[in-house]
Every structure is written in C-alpha cells, then in structure tokens.
Scaffold this motif. Structure first.
Motif, PDB file in Angstrom:
ATOM      1  N   ARG A 153       0.733  -0.703   0.500  1.00  0.00           N
ATOM      2  CA  ARG A 153       0.148  -0.009   0.302  1.00  0.00           C
ATOM      3  C   ARG A 153       1.085   1.780  -0.019  1.00  0.00           C
ATOM      4  NH1 ARG A 153      -3.300  -3.500   3.571  1.00  0.00           N
ATOM      5  NH2 ARG A 153      -2.757  -2.476   4.877  1.00  0.00           N
ATOM      6  N   ARG A 154       2.215   1.950   1.205  1.00  0.00           N
ATOM      7  CA  ARG A 154       2.613   2.675   1.499  1.00  0.00           C
ATOM      8  C   ARG A 154       3.317   2.644  -0.330  1.00  0.00           C
ATOM      9  NH1 ARG A 154       5.062   2.999   7.311  1.00  0.00           N
ATOM     10  NH2 ARG A 154       2.883   3.166   7.647  1.00  0.00           N
ATOM     11  N   CYS A 155       3.822   1.613  -0.749  1.00  0.00           N
ATOM     12  CA  CYS A 155       4.372   1.542  -2.179  1.00  0.00           C
ATOM     13  C   CYS A 155       4.700   1.984  -3.891  1.00  0.00           C
ATOM     14  CB  CYS A 155       5.650   0.503  -1.877  1.00  0.00           C
ATOM     15  SG  CYS A 155       6.617   0.429  -0.739  1.00  0.00           S
ATOM     16  N   GLY A 156       3.003   1.830  -3.821  1.00  0.00           N
ATOM     17  CA  GLY A 156       1.820   1.831  -4.787  1.00  0.00           C
ATOM     18  C   GLY A 156       2.727   0.732  -5.837  1.00  0.00           C
ATOM     19  N   ASP A 157       2.942   1.090  -7.017  1.00  0.00           N
ATOM     20  CA  ASP A 157       3.349   0.454  -8.210  1.00  0.00           C
ATOM     21  C   ASP A 157       5.077   0.383  -8.607  1.00  0.00           C
ATOM     22  OD1 ASP A 157       0.722   0.291  -9.217  1.00  0.00           O
ATOM     23  OD2 ASP A 157       0.817   1.953 -10.631  1.00  0.00           O
ATOM     24  N   SER A 158       5.658   0.464  -6.966  1.00  0.00           N
ATOM     25  CA  SER A 158       7.118   0.579  -7.923  1.00  0.00           C
ATOM     26  C   SER A 158       7.898  -0.352  -6.625  1.00  0.00           C
ATOM     27  CB  SER A 158       7.823   1.766  -6.527  1.00  0.00           C
ATOM     28  OG  SER A 158       7.468   1.701  -5.324  1.00  0.00           O
ATOM     29  N   VAL A 159       6.810  -0.819  -6.103  1.00  0.00           N
ATOM     30  CA  VAL A 159       7.157  -2.209  -5.808  1.00  0.00           C
ATOM     31  C   VAL A 159       6.015  -3.479  -6.041  1.00  0.00           C
ATOM     32  CG1 VAL A 159       7.439  -3.648  -3.677  1.00  0.00           C
ATOM     33  CG2 VAL A 159       8.609  -1.527  -3.823  1.00  0.00           C
ATOM     34  N   GLU A 160       6.718  -4.579  -5.745  1.00  0.00           N
ATOM     35  CA  GLU A 160       5.739  -6.067  -6.768  1.00  0.00           C
ATOM     36  C   GLU A 160       6.029  -7.058  -5.555  1.00  0.00           C
ATOM     37  OE1 GLU A 160       5.139  -9.247 -10.587  1.00  0.00           O
ATOM     38  OE2 GLU A 160       6.495  -7.528 -10.609  1.00  0.00           O
ATOM     39  N   LEU A 161       4.578  -7.915  -5.233  1.00  0.00           N
ATOM     40  CA  LEU A 161       5.059  -9.194  -4.599  1.00  0.00           C
ATOM     41  C   LEU A 161       5.406  -9.668  -5.655  1.00  0.00           C
ATOM     42  CD1 LEU A 161       5.582 -10.856  -1.833  1.00  0.00           C
ATOM     43  CD2 LEU A 161       2.626 -10.616  -2.443  1.00  0.00           C
ATOM     44  N   ILE A 162       6.145 -11.001  -6.055  1.00  0.00           N
ATOM     45  CA  ILE A 162       6.812 -11.873  -6.724  1.00  0.00           C
ATOM     46  C   ILE A 162       5.894 -13.203  -6.624  1.00  0.00           C
ATOM     47  CG2 ILE A 162       8.122 -12.939  -8.248  1.00  0.00           C
ATOM     48  CD1 ILE A 162      10.294 -10.884  -7.301  1.00  0.00           C
ATOM     49  N   ASP A 163       5.708 -13.719  -7.414  1.00  0.00           N
ATOM     50  CA  ASP A 163       4.938 -15.538  -7.445  1.00  0.00           C
ATOM     51  C   ASP A 163       6.229 -15.859  -7.576  1.00  0.00           C
ATOM     52  OD1 ASP A 163       3.780 -17.217  -7.203  1.00  0.00           O
ATOM     53  OD2 ASP A 163       2.422 -17.424  -8.922  1.00  0.00           O
ATOM     54  N   VAL A 164       6.624 -16.527  -6.558  1.00  0.00           N
ATOM     55  CA  VAL A 164       7.725 -17.627  -6.856  1.00  0.00           C
ATOM     56  C   VAL A 164       7.274 -19.015  -6.556  1.00  0.00           C
ATOM     57  CG1 VAL A 164       9.573 -15.566  -6.342  1.00  0.00           C
ATOM     58  CG2 VAL A 164       8.896 -17.627  -4.220  1.00  0.00           C
ATOM     59  N   SER A 165       6.674 -19.763  -6.863  1.00  0.00           N
ATOM     60  CA  SER A 165       5.056 -20.620  -6.764  1.00  0.00           C
ATOM     61  C   SER A 165       6.457 -22.220  -7.438  1.00  0.00           C
ATOM     62  CB  SER A 165       4.213 -21.068  -6.689  1.00  0.00           C
ATOM     63  OG  SER A 165       3.672 -20.151  -8.084  1.00  0.00           O
ATOM     64  N   SER A 166       7.089 -20.899  -8.740  1.00  0.00           N
ATOM     65  CA  SER A 166       7.468 -22.187  -9.399  1.00  0.00           C
ATOM     66  C   SER A 166       8.964 -22.738  -8.962  1.00  0.00           C
ATOM     67  CB  SER A 166       7.619 -21.999 -10.585  1.00  0.00           C
ATOM     68  OG  SER A 166       8.097 -20.523 -11.203  1.00  0.00           O
ATOM     69  N   GLU A 167       9.199 -21.837  -8.734  1.00  0.00           N
ATOM     70  CA  GLU A 167      10.956 -22.157  -7.741  1.00  0.00           C
ATOM     71  C   GLU A 167      10.796 -22.591  -6.528  1.00  0.00           C
ATOM     72  OE1 GLU A 167      12.891 -18.451  -7.186  1.00  0.00           O
ATOM     73  OE2 GLU A 167      11.573 -17.139  -8.427  1.00  0.00           O
ATOM     74  N   LEU A 168      11.998 -24.386  -7.372  1.00  0.00           N
ATOM     75  CA  LEU A 168      12.233 -24.938  -5.557  1.00  0.00           C
ATOM     76  C   LEU A 168      10.540 -25.695  -5.283  1.00  0.00           C
ATOM     77  CD1 LEU A 168      13.888 -23.424  -3.144  1.00  0.00           C
ATOM     78  CD2 LEU A 168      14.943 -23.964  -4.912  1.00  0.00           C
ATOM     79  N   PRO A 169      10.351 -26.432  -6.447  1.00  0.00           N
ATOM     80  CA  PRO A 169       8.713 -27.883  -6.924  1.00  0.00           C
ATOM     81  C   PRO A 169       8.823 -27.894  -5.678  1.00  0.00           C
ATOM     82  CG  PRO A 169      10.593 -27.790  -8.326  1.00  0.00           C
ATOM     83  CD  PRO A 169      10.816 -26.513  -7.774  1.00  0.00           C
ATOM     84  N   GLN A 170      10.115 -28.651  -5.271  1.00  0.00           N
ATOM     85  CA  GLN A 170       9.957 -29.874  -4.525  1.00  0.00           C
ATOM     86  C   GLN A 170       9.593 -29.213  -2.747  1.00  0.00           C
ATOM     87  OE1 GLN A 170      13.426 -32.092  -5.133  1.00  0.00           O
ATOM     88  NE2 GLN A 170      11.833 -33.669  -5.271  1.00  0.00           N
ATOM     89  N   LEU A 171       9.958 -28.153  -2.440  1.00  0.00           N
ATOM     90  CA  LEU A 171       9.551 -27.575  -0.781  1.00  0.00           C
ATOM     91  C   LEU A 171       7.854 -27.183  -0.591  1.00  0.00           C
ATOM     92  CD1 LEU A 171      10.301 -25.417   0.977  1.00  0.00           C
ATOM     93  CD2 LEU A 171      10.857 -24.104   0.314  1.00  0.00           C
ATOM     94  N   VAL A 172       7.344 -28.200  -0.327  1.00  0.00           N
ATOM     95  CA  VAL A 172       5.912 -27.573   0.385  1.00  0.00           C
ATOM     96  C   VAL A 172       5.608 -26.384   0.764  1.00  0.00           C
ATOM     97  CG1 VAL A 172       4.084 -28.774   1.068  1.00  0.00           C
ATOM     98  CG2 VAL A 172       6.200 -30.152   0.066  1.00  0.00           C
ATOM     99  N   ARG A 173       4.848 -26.184   0.381  1.00  0.00           N
ATOM    100  CA  ARG A 173       4.549 -24.552   1.153  1.00  0.00           C
ATOM    101  C   ARG A 173       3.009 -24.103   0.591  1.00  0.00           C
ATOM    102  NH1 ARG A 173       7.205 -22.191  -4.098  1.00  0.00           N
ATOM    103  NH2 ARG A 173       9.065 -23.602  -3.237  1.00  0.00           N
TER     104      ARG A 173
END
Length: 848
Positions: free
Chosen positions: A364-384
């Motif tokens: 909310r504070r950073c607006g469009d300057s910061v993005e929360l990245i989707d890393v669900s495809s990285e380290l596929p064997q890590l259950v999260r």
C-alpha cells in the motif's frame, strides 16, 4: 590500546546458555515434589529431591488464536499440533564454496548413509540421514537421531564427531532447514551488493557468502559483497564468530538498528558529489543494494519445536507489539534497494499480523514501485502454502475483525495496518475515551505494549474458558485485495520442519514521496509528469534525489551527528503512528550562510567502543611483504589492506579487503563515518612476535585464513611436499629438516629464508622440484621455517580436519597410530620457541 583482558566487547556472552532449548527446568515450584508426611526434611534429603519435567507443550491461547486464523484446515489441526510438540530434526548444509565440498557430499552419500542404513535396518526409516529433497545438489541434509542415540551408538558417534569438526572448520553449517529457504529465493549473483539487515547469528549470511563465492570465477574475488548487520553487540560478536569460518574479504559486519541503517549518501555532505567521486575514484555515491534480506525480529512461534519455552511465554500481544518495528525495518530495506533489485521479507512466526499484514502495508505504501513476486514455480519440491487474504486481530481477549471494531482507547495501539484491508474507517474527529497504549518499539528495542512485556496481563486462557471468548466474524468487505497469496508459509507437518513465512519483493521504480491525507493516513504522492513538474523534477527517476534534497535543506549543515537515515524515515513516514516529532522545524528555511557548505568529515574512530577501520598505507612494510613472498604484481595489494590500530608500529594483524568493500569504506569515510563497523576484511598477515620472528627478513607471516586467496600469486618461500611428508607435518606439527622422508625436501627447506613459508601438497605426477602451479584446488598450509625445523602454523582442528579429508580422498587408513616413520624417536616435536597456532579472529582480536 587495550589487550585481551581489557577488550571492549563482551566476549564472555559467547558461553552463556540459551534458555530456549529442549532441557529440563529446575526453576518451577510446580515441578518439585516433597513428602509432606516427613517430619525432618533436613535429615531426609532423598524425600525432597526435585523431579525434573520437560517444558510444557500446551498453551490454550495459542490454540484458540491459530484455530481462529485458519493457518491450517480443521482436519489437519491435530497433525499440526502433534508435529509442533515433537523435537525438531537436526539439519546442516555443506559449504558449497568449500575446497572439499564434493568430498564431504560423497562421504555422506557413500559412507554414512550406507553404514547407518545397515546399522538401523528394520527400524524407523525416518531416523536415517538423508538430503533435503528441495535443496539444490544434495547440499543440505537432515537427521532425526536424538542426542542420546548419537552418544550411545558407535556409528552415530563417528557421524556426530564428523559434524562437530566440519562445522567448526566451516565445511558445513548446522542450520534449521526452513532457515535455509530465504536466501535461495533472493537470486544472488557474484556482483551483487547484498544487505542482511538482521543477520545474527549468521547462518543466512554465511549462505549468502557461499552463493557469491561459488558462482564467481575460480581464483578471483567476487565483485559483490555482503553487509551483515545486527543491532545487538553480543549477537554481532556471534555473527563475526560464525562468518569468520568463511574466510572472505567480501564481508562487512555492522552494528545498527535495522530500521535506521545508514544510506551514506554523499549528496547530503558535499555540494557536488560528482566531483568527489572523480577525485576519489569511487563508483558509488550512496549505499544501495541489489539484494536485501529482511529477516525481522518476531515472536518466534515458528521455532516452538527447537525452543519449547515459547509455549509458556507465547501470547497474541507479542505479535501486535512487533508489527510496527517489522514494518519500519521492511520499509527501510525497500528504500535501500536499487531499482530492479529484490528483497526478501521473512519471519519465523506463523502470525498473520507479523506476516501478511506487514506485506500488505508495504504494498500500500509503495504503490506501483514495488511488486510482490510469485515464486511458486521455484524450488518445486519445497512444500509451501499461499499467504492468507483475511485474518483477525486479537487484543486484550477480544477478536477484532476490522479497524472500526477497535475500542476507542485501543486505537493508538492497534493500527489499521494490522487488518486485511488496511482501511481507517474511523472518523478522525472522535476523541479517545481511555488511556493511550503505544505498541511500537522504540530505539532501545523494547516493546512498550504492556501485554507483550508482561505475560500475566495477556489473554492467556484456560481450556474451560476457551470456548466462551467473544468473537467477531471477518467482514466480507474486510478482505485484502492485494495478491497476498504470492507469499508462502511453511508449516511443520508438511515436511517435518519448523515454520517460516517468506515474501519476495521486486522494486520497479524509485521510492515514491509520501504525504499525509486529511484523515492523517499515509499515501504516496502522484508521480505523474504534471505533479513532478510542480515539484521541479522532470523525470520520475529523480524522485529519490528530490527527497534527499528536501531533507538536506531542513538538516542543519553543521550537525555532525545527524543521521541521514533518521531523516529518511521521517520524510517517508516509515512505521508512522500519527505523531510528528519534527514539529514546526519542518517549515524553517535553511540559513543562507549554511547552504552549500561541506560537512566536516568525522575523524576515524567515531563510534565509541569500536576500533576504527584504517587503510594500511605503510609502503615500507607492504613492499617488504611483497618482496619476501614474491607476490605477483597482478594481485591488488596496495590500497586493499586495513588495520584496526592507529599506531602503525604496533599493528599485529593486517586485513585484506576486496574492491567493493574498499569502495564502501571510502564512501563511509567521506559520508562522515555513518557505518558502525564491527568487523571487516580477511586476516591476511599477522606479525610474528617470537624470537625467530624478530630475526626474519619479514616479520609478517601469512595467515591460514588469507592463504587460499594469496596462494596463486606467491612465487617465493614455497615447498612442495609428498603426501607422506605433508601428513607428517599435519600430525606432528614440527619436523626437523633431516627427518623428512624425502631428503630433497629437507635440503630445499634449508635454503629458504628464515620466516613464514608455504608447504604445498604435491599432485599426482608432479615433480617435487618443479615450480607448483597453484589454484583454488591446491592444498597448502602455512608454516614457519626455523633454524632447524619446519613448524606448522595451523590450528589443531584444521590439522585434524585436513588429515581426515586426505584420508577420505586418498583412500588411506584412518589409524594414525600405524605410522612407521621415526619422527617421534628423533624428537621432531621440539622447538616451542615460536607460537604453533594460528588463532581464529574474533572481535576481541580486532580490538588491539
């Protein structure tokens, strides 16, 4: 300067026991059983013995809280709690940049795994050691063996001794499995500047250094570096102790509040920073980072399995009291991140107020300057598991579903940023009808929230009361619209680990300027061209410069102690709770007499209790060292040596720094010594104070820590030894020239100059008399050539480890007692007139 006995660092705290371990408590009166029917307790002590019970693993308030938050599905709850009550499996990671990385991994796979499978065949398969499936290249392992098993079983005892020695040397790092995860998502490259904001005890810092060094070209130092910071001096000492095993010239350890970490921006102190850069050859004019690891202080309930005392202490107020500090630290991390950089926000807590709520407020504070990245495809064997999009806040026994449900007198303590929507739906004109309770954490790091400080005042409940507590359903409209599902939460029963929360941010554009709206909330200013033109800025990339300029205009030019970071925090409203500490001074115009005046530089040694970092410029000494060892001109020695002693005649240790560290140190000096540096550089040379040392042409010997870096560039004072002579040196520490198995080696040793030398292990098919071709794979040790002996200048642990590595690699027997050489008979363990040990560097060693 003070000696060891007068060290200004509290080294004694290294040996203090931690409270949060699986052990039996001796302090609880409830654990004591006494025979009340005994008349004389003084004479019958056996009836008054204390019964030792383990820590309790129950907390009704904890269960009520997390059931309501929906951390796991109801059908998983029993399994979730069952795993939380079990001790945590031990885990360790192989140092991927170690010279013996492949050997250690092979020993685990082909020796210990097979022998333990044979030993425990038919028993619980979970007890066997095995690699963590999600960690790359089988470099991380875990085991379920208890300490009692490790001590009683001979095969396990050998495995345990292997772990202890390898950890002490730095070939492995014992670390909780989930703690290894955040650096893997940081995507670190060897040329990156990395900041670890809350680094102690140092396992993740060590991991970051491994990545930087491993991916770098062999035989050269990385162009990147790691700055490891911690606010507590005692924890900083532990951090130094951990990272010194890495033997790196690309690390700076600092001691600052993470939320106030300095930016060292030159434009604040100099009228024209570009001129300063040109004159000093600096490549940077402020301290910014390509990667930031923001592993913030938290309530720690994700570590219940290894720290069971948290069961007794836990309450919901702990997370509420830390929310503000966590937000401040995360926002400071974002502000120090370069455009295009990546930041990890992580905690070892399961609490959404400490996790998703902080992440949502950052977005909310950073607006469009910061993005929360989707890393669900990285380290596929890590259950999260994905992050939550709705949750509640618990305060003083009440469930609060949105900010408008917060009682008036609690509103200064319960912030709107703690809720999913982050909205302030309360009329700002309302008057508080109760006492103000502050939950933010001040500069001293102490929580002001009374529920966080005093567990007796919290919402601790008994099982009978748990079902009768008031509750509020989450409003349908009080659900976060932000992509919080991109966060990840690791829970214990998925892969038999601890708990962890991780969010990955990417910075797309410069940090926006913040302003207060009419309701007192913080929002970013519009960054369109029209608005920027009004501010006098033609390009959005100049917003950061505008902000810094505004700060400089309001800062007194002659205030030598003013910290740029604290001003940044005020302007950006980091973690603001509605108060304005600057007051009317914000509207004051700068004095015309002070505009454009350069700030006077601080002298070295600004920080009380910390020795200054001084570039070692004694050309006579450097030339002597270079000539004595025949150091090639291609090795950048001049300008890369530092000491911690201003008395050049008494400098005992000389440290080597890489180019990026050198640039940061010079920037820090020009910026007024903003960085409080606790440790820097790799110990390269150490003055020999023995009788033979005074007689040597060069009084400085090569440190064992610095030898791997310097080895490819040395052309003098080198001996090439066969395997048998090399092992004899490691075993007996001192050998007379005439007692070497290879007589030619003894003859060459007599021709060396008195002083430090290097003994290199002969490779297969290599002629002993030919000049060795040395690189990062070469095995060598530092020695001292005395008048009649070659003496090893390596610690006993290093000798033991290297012997075992050679035995494993060469396939030779491990029994040292079968050596037939007549070394002991000829008295080769003589000459104690020089120090036989290359001591490891701690902060105490640096404060000379």
């Amino acid at each position: 300067m003070g000696g060891r006995g007068r060290s200004r660092t509290q080294r004694k705290h290294f040996k203090q026991d931690r409270e949060n371990v699986w052990k039996y408590s001796s302090n609880s009166n409830a654990d004591k059983t006494t025979d009340n029917n005994t008349a004389d307790n003084n004479t019958n002590n056996s009836e008054n013995k204390v019964r030792w019970d383990p820590f309790t693993t129950h907390n009704a308030a904890f269960e009520v809280y997390y059931k309501e938050q929906g951390i796991v599905a109801p059908e998983e709850w029993d399994t979730f709690m069952e795993f939380l009550r079990k001790p945590l499996p031990s885990a360790f990671r192989i140092n991927s940049s170690s010279q013996f990385c492949s050997d250690i991994r092979s020993q685990l796979e082909n020796d210990f795994v097979k022998s333990l499978q044979t030993e425990f065949s038919g028993e619980d398969e979970a007890a066997a050691i095995r690699p963590l499936p999600w960690y790359p290249e089988n470099l991380a392992w875990h085991s379920n063996f208890s300490r009692n098993q490790l001590r009683k079983n001979q095969t396990l005892e050998r495995f345990h001794e292997f772990l202890k020695l390898a950890n002490e040397i730095g070939n492995i790092t014992r670390q909780e499995a989930v703690s290894m995860v955040p650096p893997l998502f940081l995507d670190v490259h060897p040329d990156h500047y990395v900041l670890d904001m809350c680094a102690a005890p140092g396992s993740k810092t060590f991991q970051l250094l491994e990545i930087i060094h491993r991916t770098n070209e062999s035989g050269s130092l990385p162009n990147g570096m790691v700055v490891a910071n911690d606010v507590d001096i005692q924890r900083s000492n532990l951090l130094i102790h951990q990272t010194k095993r890495m033997c790196t010239a690309n690390l700076i350890v600092t001691n600052h509040e993470a939320q106030n970490f300095p930016g060292c921006r030159l434009s604040k102190f100099h009228h024209d920073s570009s001129i300063v850069e040109a004159e000093n050859g600096l490549s940077i004019n402020q301290l910014m980072f390509d990667r930031v690891l923001c592993d913030v202080p938290c309530s720690g309930d994700g570590t219940l399995r290894k720290a069971p005392d948290i069961w007794r202490k836990w309450n919901a107020g702990m997370g509420n009291g830390l929310h503000c500090l966590q937000l401040k630290i995360a926002m400071r991390g974002i502000s120090l991140l370069k455009v295009g950089g990546r930041m990890i926000y992580s905690t070892c807590s399961m609490n959404p107020v400490e996790n998703e709520a902080v992440v949502a407020e950052i977005l909310r504070r950073c607006g469009d300057s910061v993005e929360l990245i989707d890393v669900s495809s990285e380290l596929p064997q890590l259950v999260r598991r994905p992050g939550l999009k709705k949750w509640k806040v618990r305060d003083k026994g009440l469930w609060l579903s949105s900010y408008k449900t917060v009682p008036k007198y609690r509103r200064p303590g319960i912030l709107c940023s703690m809720f999913p929507s982050g909205r302030n739906d309360v009329d700002s004109s309302e008057v508080l009808d109760g006492p103000v309770v502050e939950t933010c954490i001040g500069n001293d790091g102490e929580m002001a929230n009374d529920s966080a400080l005093n567990p007796a005042k919290t919402d601790a409940v008994s099982p009978s009361e748990a079902d009768s507590l008031p509750s509020c359903d989450v409003d349908d409209d009080d659900v976060s619209s932000l992509p919080l599902e991109r966060c990840m939460r690791i829970v214990p029963h998925d892969q038999n680990t601890g708990s962890f929360f991780i969010a990955v941010f990417h910075k797309h554009s410069p940090f926006p300027v913040f302003q207060e709206n009419d309701a007192g909330a913080i929002e970013p200013m519009v960054n369109d061209n029209e608005e920027l033109t009004k501010l006098g800025v033609e390009d959005a990339s100049k917003v950061d410069d505008l902000l810094e300029t505004k700060l400089c205009e309001t800062a007194p030019a002659d205030d030598a102690e003013t910290d740029a970071t604290s001003l940044d925090n005020e302007a950006l409203k980091l973690g603001d709770d509605g108060s304005d500490d600057q007051g009317a001074s914000d509207n004051k115009e700068p004095s015309p007499a002070k505009v454009g005046i350069k700030r006077k530089l601080q002298v070295q040694g600004k920080w009380k209790g910390v020795d200054p970092v001084l570039l070692f410029k004694e050309e006579t000494v450097v030339n002597n060292i270079k000539q004595f060892y025949g150091i090639d001109d291609s090795f950048p020695l001049y300008g890369h040596l530092v000491s911690r002693n201003s008395d050049t005649e008494r400098v005992k240790r000389i440290y080597y720094i890489s180019k990026p560290v050198k640039d940061v140190l010079e920037l820090n000096l020009l910026a007024g010594q903003q960085l409080k540096i606790a440790s820097v550089g790799l110990k390269m040379f150490e003055r020999q104070t023995s009788k033979d040392g005074n007689s040597s042409a060069c009084r400085y010997r090569i440190s064992s820590e610095g030898l791997p870096v310097l080895l490819p560039y040395i052309t003098k004072q080198i001996l090439v030894a066969s395997l048998v002579d090399f092992k004899h040196l490691l075993q007996y520490k001192s050998i007379k020239f005439g007692d070497f198995v290879d007589a030619e080696l003894g003859e060459r040793a007599t021709k060396l100059e008195l002083g430090s030398c290097v003994v290199v292990l002969k490779e297969a098919h290599q002629e002993v008399s030919s000049p060795p071709k040395m690189d990062s794979s070469t095995i060598a040790i530092g020695c001292w050539k005395g008048r009649s002996n070659i003496n090893v200048m390596v610690t006993a642990l290093d000798c033991q480890d290297l012997l075992e590595r050679l035995d494993t690699r060469m396939g030779t027997p491990n029994d040292r007692q079968t050596e037939s050489h007549n070394v002991e008979a000829n008295g080769v363990a003589a000459t104690n007139d020089i120090e036989m040990k290359d001591e490891g560097t701690t902060q105490t060693d640096m404060n000379e």
